[in-house]
Design a protein around this motif. Structure first.
Motif, PDB file in Angstrom:
ATOM      1  N   SER A   1       0.824  -1.200   0.000  1.00 48.80           N
ATOM      2  CA  SER A   1       0.000   0.000   0.000  1.00 48.80           C
ATOM      3  C   SER A   1       0.861   1.254   0.000  1.00 48.80           C
ATOM      4  O   SER A   1       0.574   2.219  -0.687  1.00 48.80           O
ATOM      5  CB  SER A   1      -0.927   0.004   1.218  1.00 48.80           C
ATOM      6  OG  SER A   1      -1.680   1.186   1.275  1.00 48.80           O
ATOM      7  N   ALA A   2       1.961   1.232   0.768  1.00 48.40           N
ATOM      8  CA  ALA A   2       2.840   2.398   0.829  1.00 48.40           C
ATOM      9  C   ALA A   2       3.456   2.699  -0.528  1.00 48.40           C
ATOM     10  O   ALA A   2       3.555   3.856  -0.944  1.00 48.40           O
ATOM     11  CB  ALA A   2       3.949   2.163   1.857  1.00 48.40           C
ATOM     12  N   GLN A   3       3.854   1.662  -1.258  1.00 43.45           N
ATOM     13  CA  GLN A   3       4.449   1.860  -2.572  1.00 43.45           C
ATOM     14  C   GLN A   3       3.423   2.432  -3.540  1.00 43.45           C
ATOM     15  O   GLN A   3       3.717   3.300  -4.360  1.00 43.45           O
ATOM     16  CB  GLN A   3       5.005   0.543  -3.116  1.00 43.45           C
ATOM     17  CG  GLN A   3       5.656   0.674  -4.499  1.00 43.45           C
ATOM     18  CD  GLN A   3       6.821   1.636  -4.498  1.00 43.45           C
ATOM     19  OE1 GLN A   3       7.732   1.517  -3.691  1.00 43.45           O
ATOM     20  NE2 GLN A   3       6.792   2.630  -5.393  1.00 43.45           N
ATOM     21  N   GLN A   4       2.176   1.913  -3.450  1.00 49.26           N
ATOM     22  CA  GLN A   4       1.124   2.429  -4.307  1.00 49.26           C
ATOM     23  C   GLN A   4       0.888   3.906  -4.027  1.00 49.26           C
ATOM     24  O   GLN A   4       0.739   4.721  -4.952  1.00 49.26           O
ATOM     25  CB  GLN A   4      -0.170   1.632  -4.084  1.00 49.26           C
ATOM     26  CG  GLN A   4      -0.122   0.220  -4.640  1.00 49.26           C
ATOM     27  CD  GLN A   4      -1.416  -0.533  -4.380  1.00 49.26           C
ATOM     28  OE1 GLN A   4      -2.331  -0.018  -3.761  1.00 49.26           O
ATOM     29  NE2 GLN A   4      -1.473  -1.753  -4.858  1.00 49.26           N
ATOM     30  N   ASP A   5       0.840   4.272  -2.727  1.00 48.25           N
ATOM     31  CA  ASP A   5       0.654   5.665  -2.371  1.00 48.25           C
ATOM     32  C   ASP A   5       1.780   6.527  -2.939  1.00 48.25           C
ATOM     33  O   ASP A   5       1.543   7.613  -3.479  1.00 48.25           O
ATOM     34  CB  ASP A   5       0.597   5.823  -0.853  1.00 48.25           C
ATOM     35  CG  ASP A   5      -0.732   5.361  -0.278  1.00 48.25           C
ATOM     36  OD1 ASP A   5      -1.652   5.087  -1.075  1.00 48.25           O
ATOM     37  OD2 ASP A   5      -0.835   5.273   0.951  1.00 48.25           O
ATOM     38  N   ASP A   6       3.006   6.075  -2.836  1.00 50.20           N
ATOM     39  CA  ASP A   6       4.144   6.816  -3.366  1.00 50.20           C
ATOM     40  C   ASP A   6       4.030   6.993  -4.874  1.00 50.20           C
ATOM     41  O   ASP A   6       4.328   8.069  -5.416  1.00 50.20           O
ATOM     42  CB  ASP A   6       5.454   6.098  -3.033  1.00 50.20           C
ATOM     43  CG  ASP A   6       5.813   6.201  -1.558  1.00 50.20           C
ATOM     44  OD1 ASP A   6       5.255   7.084  -0.881  1.00 50.20           O
ATOM     45  OD2 ASP A   6       6.639   5.388  -1.094  1.00 50.20           O
ATOM     46  N   ASP A   7       3.594   5.945  -5.556  1.00 44.06           N
ATOM     47  CA  ASP A   7       3.444   6.022  -7.013  1.00 44.06           C
ATOM     48  C   ASP A   7       2.376   7.036  -7.402  1.00 44.06           C
ATOM     49  O   ASP A   7       2.538   7.802  -8.363  1.00 44.06           O
ATOM     50  CB  ASP A   7       3.072   4.645  -7.577  1.00 44.06           C
ATOM     51  CG  ASP A   7       4.223   3.650  -7.482  1.00 44.06           C
ATOM     52  OD1 ASP A   7       5.371   4.103  -7.278  1.00 44.06           O
ATOM     53  OD2 ASP A   7       3.963   2.442  -7.615  1.00 44.06           O
ATOM     54  N   VAL A   8       1.265   7.048  -6.646  1.00 43.68           N
ATOM     55  CA  VAL A   8       0.174   7.984  -6.948  1.00 43.68           C
ATOM     56  C   VAL A   8       0.611   9.415  -6.666  1.00 43.68           C
ATOM     57  O   VAL A   8       0.316  10.325  -7.447  1.00 43.68           O
ATOM     58  CB  VAL A   8      -1.088   7.624  -6.137  1.00 43.68           C
ATOM     59  CG1 VAL A   8      -2.148   8.711  -6.292  1.00 43.68           C
ATOM     60  CG2 VAL A   8      -1.646   6.291  -6.608  1.00 43.68           C
ATOM     61  N   VAL A   9       1.325   9.627  -5.561  1.00 44.04           N
ATOM     62  CA  VAL A   9       1.834  10.966  -5.247  1.00 44.04           C
ATOM     63  C   VAL A   9       2.741  11.454  -6.374  1.00 44.04           C
ATOM     64  O   VAL A   9       2.638  12.595  -6.835  1.00 44.04           O
ATOM     65  CB  VAL A   9       2.588  10.960  -3.905  1.00 44.04           C
ATOM     66  CG1 VAL A   9       3.357  12.267  -3.722  1.00 44.04           C
ATOM     67  CG2 VAL A   9       1.625  10.767  -2.752  1.00 44.04           C
ATOM     68  N   ALA A  10       3.620  10.597  -6.831  1.00 43.36           N
ATOM     69  CA  ALA A  10       4.546  10.966  -7.903  1.00 43.36           C
ATOM     70  C   ALA A  10       3.795  11.284  -9.180  1.00 43.36           C
ATOM     71  O   ALA A  10       4.119  12.256  -9.884  1.00 43.36           O
ATOM     72  CB  ALA A  10       5.547   9.832  -8.138  1.00 43.36           C
TER      73      ALA A  10
END
Length: 324
Positions: free
Chosen positions: A26-35
């Motif tokens: 989930s954290a990686q997905q959040d980082d990808d969406v932020v980027a």
């Protein structure tokens, strides 16, 4: 100094929940969406500004789209596409709600100017890149369109969105949107002032115009102004400005000479929405206006003066002439 458009820091933005059904944390997905959001943000603000004509409201719309992304529970394969459609819908809602307010505006309504120092190239990281798309004169024309026509024109003609995506925004079929865009394009073509695309020629004429204005030189102003030139001044009822458009070279020249005699203003060359323009400064160097100039065949066809202090807050951040 370059653009005065601020950019929100990534750490100050709330992170949305995961929107892609992929097998990553989930954290990686959040980082990808932020980027992905920050990569798209520049374009989103540009789209919203083109539809609304107010940078502050455009930034608010993009922020609301981001928050809605964070609240959605749907699976979204194309985050950027979702943000473009959502931002455009929100911008359209703003224009619809603002229509009555602008119709009752005191004097001519002009968009908030995007001003950058002419000798400094804008930084793409913190600039709303409207230079290649919508000039101040074009934004004035877009005000004459219906909200749906304006949205269709900006999304298709300026940003190249397909009719299928625009249909999602305006709630019409792609065929209906195609007709809407064609009607908007025809209206823009009929109402837009003539203009040259040569930046060097624009700058040359604008600098000559500035010198003539500062000297209250009626003869030189008449030489530079197109016989059918139109001058609009937006004071918003907060400062003195012409309540109606000033039409014709003689009236515009005398109006500008009169303002010079009363205020003794100085003019600083800048870029206004990516085109040659001028800042109006008082004797103490404080900014009290921004001028967008439209040039065609060596003469000025439109002068748009933004005097409303509420629309100049960002512009004042440019500082003193010697700071650039």
């Amino acid at each position: 100094m370059g653009s005065v458009v601020p950019v929100s820091h990534p750490d100050r933005l709330p992170r949305p929940r995961s929107v892609n059904a992929v097998e990553t944390s989930s954290a990686q997905q959040d980082d990808d969406v932020v980027a992905e959001f920050h990569q798209a943000r520049q374009r989103l603000v540009s789209i919203a500004y083109g539809i609304i004509g107010d940078l502050g409201e455009a930034e608010d719309v993009v922020q609301e789209a981001w928050l809605r992304l964070g609240r959605t529970s749907a699976e979204i394969d194309d985050v950027t596409g979702w943000l473009v459609v959502t931002t455009s819908r929100l911008a359209l809602d703003v224009v619809r709600s603002a229509r009555h307010r602008r119709e009752n505006y005191v004097g001519p309504w002009l968009p908030e100017p995007l001003v950058s120092a002419e000798r400094t190239a804008p930084d793409p990281a913190d600039t709303v890149s409207m230079a290649e798309s919508v000039s101040m004169a074009m934004l004035v024309v877009l005000e004459t369109l219906t909200p749906a026509e304006r949205t269709a024109f900006v999304l298709h003609e300026v940003f190249g969105l397909p009719f299928t995506e625009i249909a999602e925004v305006v709630g019409r079929t792609p065929a209906a949107v195609r007709q809407l865009a064609a009607r908007a394009r025809r209206h823009v073509r009929e109402r837009a002032p003539r203009s040259d695309a040569d930046p060097a020629r624009q700058r040359e004429v604008t600098e000559a115009f500035a010198a003539a204005c500062q000297g209250a030189d009626l003869t030189e102003l008449l030489r530079l102004l197109d016989p059918d030139v139109v001058l609009r001044s937006d004071g918003g009822g907060l400062v003195r400005a012409a309540r109606n458009a000033v039409l014709g070279a003689d009236k515009v020249a005398r109006f500008l000479a009169g303002v010079q005699h009363k205020t003794g203003f100085q003019l600083q060359p800048v870029l206004v929405n990516g085109w040659s323009g001028l800042l109006m400064r008082r004797r103490d160097s404080s900014v009290f206006g921004a001028i967008a100039v439209t040039v065609a065949e060596g003469r000025i066809t439109a002068v748009d003066m933004v005097l409303n202090p509420d629309k100049l807050a960002r512009v004042r951040a440019l500082g003193e002439p010697g700071d650039q």
